[in-house]
Design a protein around this motif. Sequence first.
Motif, PDB file in Angstrom:
ATOM      1  N   LEU A   1       0.740  -1.379   0.088  1.00  0.00           N
ATOM      2  CA  LEU A   1       0.102  -0.151  -0.055  1.00  0.00           C
ATOM      3  C   LEU A   1       0.959   1.205   0.007  1.00  0.00           C
ATOM      4  CD1 LEU A   1      -2.769  -1.281   2.568  1.00  0.00           C
ATOM      5  CD2 LEU A   1      -2.905  -0.844   0.076  1.00  0.00           C
ATOM      6  N   GLY A   2       2.308   1.165  -0.119  1.00  0.00           N
ATOM      7  CA  GLY A   2       2.856   2.286   0.116  1.00  0.00           C
ATOM      8  C   GLY A   2       3.140   3.090   1.367  1.00  0.00           C
ATOM      9  N   LEU A   3       2.626   2.362   2.343  1.00  0.00           N
ATOM     10  CA  LEU A   3       2.623   2.990   3.643  1.00  0.00           C
ATOM     11  C   LEU A   3       4.034   2.812   4.542  1.00  0.00           C
ATOM     12  CD1 LEU A   3      -1.118   1.918   4.637  1.00  0.00           C
ATOM     13  CD2 LEU A   3      -0.095   4.236   3.865  1.00  0.00           C
ATOM     14  N   ILE A   4       4.905   1.887   4.144  1.00  0.00           N
ATOM     15  CA  ILE A   4       6.117   1.606   4.637  1.00  0.00           C
ATOM     16  C   ILE A   4       7.111   1.498   3.273  1.00  0.00           C
ATOM     17  CG2 ILE A   4       5.627   0.807   6.806  1.00  0.00           C
ATOM     18  CD1 ILE A   4       6.526  -1.956   5.653  1.00  0.00           C
ATOM     19  N   SER A   5       8.385   1.595   3.600  1.00  0.00           N
ATOM     20  CA  SER A   5       9.351   1.435   2.349  1.00  0.00           C
ATOM     21  C   SER A   5      10.001  -0.108   2.491  1.00  0.00           C
ATOM     22  CB  SER A   5      10.349   2.522   2.469  1.00  0.00           C
ATOM     23  OG  SER A   5      11.375   2.210   1.782  1.00  0.00           O
ATOM     24  N   ALA A   6      10.075  -0.497   1.473  1.00  0.00           N
ATOM     25  CA  ALA A   6      10.774  -2.113   1.363  1.00  0.00           C
ATOM     26  C   ALA A   6      12.255  -1.767   1.771  1.00  0.00           C
ATOM     27  CB  ALA A   6      10.607  -2.380   0.081  1.00  0.00           C
ATOM     28  N   ASN A   7      12.874  -0.709   1.600  1.00  0.00           N
ATOM     29  CA  ASN A   7      13.943  -0.425   1.939  1.00  0.00           C
ATOM     30  C   ASN A   7      14.126   0.411   3.192  1.00  0.00           C
ATOM     31  OD1 ASN A   7      16.963   0.444   2.237  1.00  0.00           O
ATOM     32  ND2 ASN A   7      17.178   0.793   0.177  1.00  0.00           N
ATOM     33  N   PRO A   8      14.678   0.025   4.284  1.00  0.00           N
ATOM     34  CA  PRO A   8      14.702   1.038   5.767  1.00  0.00           C
ATOM     35  C   PRO A   8      15.374   2.214   5.456  1.00  0.00           C
ATOM     36  CG  PRO A   8      15.407  -1.368   6.375  1.00  0.00           C
ATOM     37  CD  PRO A   8      15.207  -1.087   4.575  1.00  0.00           C
ATOM     38  N   ASP A   9      16.267   2.494   4.408  1.00  0.00           N
ATOM     39  CA  ASP A   9      17.248   3.684   4.351  1.00  0.00           C
ATOM     40  C   ASP A   9      16.239   4.486   3.728  1.00  0.00           C
ATOM     41  OD1 ASP A   9      19.073   2.405   5.509  1.00  0.00           O
ATOM     42  OD2 ASP A   9      19.861   1.620   3.654  1.00  0.00           O
ATOM     43  N   LEU A  10      15.183   4.264   2.900  1.00  0.00           N
ATOM     44  CA  LEU A  10      14.318   5.258   1.936  1.00  0.00           C
ATOM     45  C   LEU A  10      12.983   5.611   2.759  1.00  0.00           C
ATOM     46  CD1 LEU A  10      14.788   3.529  -1.554  1.00  0.00           C
ATOM     47  CD2 LEU A  10      16.095   5.484  -0.510  1.00  0.00           C
ATOM     48  N   PRO A  11      12.500   6.667   2.736  1.00  0.00           N
ATOM     49  CA  PRO A  11      11.183   6.976   3.173  1.00  0.00           C
ATOM     50  C   PRO A  11       9.813   6.042   2.232  1.00  0.00           C
ATOM     51  CG  PRO A  11      11.706   8.809   1.368  1.00  0.00           C
ATOM     52  CD  PRO A  11      13.169   7.797   1.616  1.00  0.00           C
ATOM     53  N   PRO A  12       8.850   5.860   2.853  1.00  0.00           N
ATOM     54  CA  PRO A  12       7.767   5.341   2.248  1.00  0.00           C
ATOM     55  C   PRO A  12       7.262   6.122   0.995  1.00  0.00           C
ATOM     56  CG  PRO A  12       7.117   6.127   4.310  1.00  0.00           C
ATOM     57  CD  PRO A  12       8.701   6.547   4.338  1.00  0.00           C
TER      58      PRO A  12
END
Length: 77
Positions: free
Chosen positions: A62-73
């Motif tokens: 849903l785009g509510l978190i980022s798959a990559n923790p270093d990037l914003p959602p």
Amino acid sequence: MTIGSARTELGGDRLTSSGSIPNQRTAADAYRVSEEQLHRARMVVARNSADSEDLRQLLDMLGLISANPDLPPPVTR
């Protein structure tokens, strides 16, 4: 309350954009969400997920978190 009764209570006048029914959102509006909206969306997903992995996958889809923790959602204010 039915549509007819709502119109009767309003004297038959149609609601304008200042009424309780919001205007249709445009594609540009999809990127304008408040922190409260993000929080509420995440909470709804959390309440309806089966487990933590399901929660992570749903929030990512849903785009509510980022798959990559270093990037914003993807969905941000």
